[in-house]
Scaffold this active site. Structure first.
Site: not given
Ligand code: NAP
Length: 244
Positions: A60, A151
């Site tokens: 992705v 993150y």
């Protein structure tokens, strides 16, 4: 044109994505599941779900691969009803030790990957005046976490994207929501050292980690017609670890 509604789940051959794919199959979707590195698990899933699930390799974080994926889907099925942006990685380091590599890798998969998929799904959904997008963010995007600046930024970015897409596309019958899991029992959490895991569990009001199934059931609901009036929301699935 595929008669059944079509759902795409990125990173769906293991972990939370796998449970989501299974729930959507049970709900009657034709599910397109993507994987990146887990070739073996993809093969096993292919055998187990023959005819019900289409398993395709797509990184992705690579826009060309995402384009090929969506071109294939539209060519084969002619429709796209649900997109679940689930693919995600961690590359943990405290910020003062974090290099640009760790930063970019995590942003590329978690945030840019979500952008590439939404970028292809939204025009198709707008044309049909229907769509469901569910972004798997994280509690870490809501409150930050030691050693996870990259993150946390990627997951917080997903929340901003979710809310904006919800506003822009509500009038077109498309809902866009985020799920913010706390700590869920998957390979991602197995990677945490045992002593840290015990400490985390102690802080969770329910004193346990969640299951992939518990996240997947919520995705199944948000994808359904019953959730038509829910958009731009963050749904927390965290055992009470964060309450707002
Ligand atoms: P996991 O077991 O580590 O699985 C990660 C998934 O992402 C795998 O299916 C993997 O596919 C896929 N993936 C990774 N890089 C990819 C790429 N470049 N292109 C396409 N797919 C890629 O993690 P999980 O716990 O199931 O997590 C699923 C999602 O939930 C992630 O977005 C994660 O951030 C989020 N989340 C998890 C927790 C938790 O406690 N587990 C908490 C909050 C949020 P391959 O194996 O084929 O590479």
């Amino acid at each position: 044109m595929q008669e059944k509604p079509v759902a795409v789940v990125t990173g769906g051959v293991r972990g939370i994505g796998r449970a989501i794919a299974e729930e959507l199959v049970e709900e009657g979707y034709h599910v397109v599941v993507t994987y990146c590195n887990s070739e073996g698990q993809a093969e096993k899933m292919r055998e187990l779900f023959r005819n019900k699930v289409d398993i395709k390799r797509a990184d992705v974080s690579n826009q060309d691969e995402v384009d090929t994926l969506f071109n294939d889907i539209m060519e084969h099925y002619g429709r796209l009803d649900v997109l679940v942006n689930n693919a995600g990685i961690t590359q943990d380091k405290t910020f003062h030790k974090m290099g640009a590599n760790e930063w970019h890798q995590v942003i590329d998969v978690n945030l840019n990957g979500t952008f590439y998929c939404c970028n292809r799904a939204i025009p198709v959904m707008r044309e049909k005046n229907f769509g469901r997008i569910i972004n798997i963010s994280s509690i870490v995007g809501q409150k930050g976490n030691f050693g996870q600046a990259n993150y946390a930024a990627s997951k917080a970015g997903m929340l901003g994207l979710t809310k904006t897409l919800a506003l822009e596309n509500a009038v077109k019958g498309i809902t866009v929501n985020a799920i913010c899991p706390g700590f869920i029992e998957t390979d991602m959490v197995s990677a945490i050292p045992d002593e840290v895991k015990t400490k985390i569990q102690d802080e969770i009001p329910m004193k346990r980690f969640g299951t992939a199934r518990e996240v997947a059931r919520a995705v199944r609901f948000l994808a359904s017609r019953d959730a038509a009036y829910i958009t731009g929301q963050e749904l927390n699935i965290n055992g009470g670890l964060l309450t707002h």
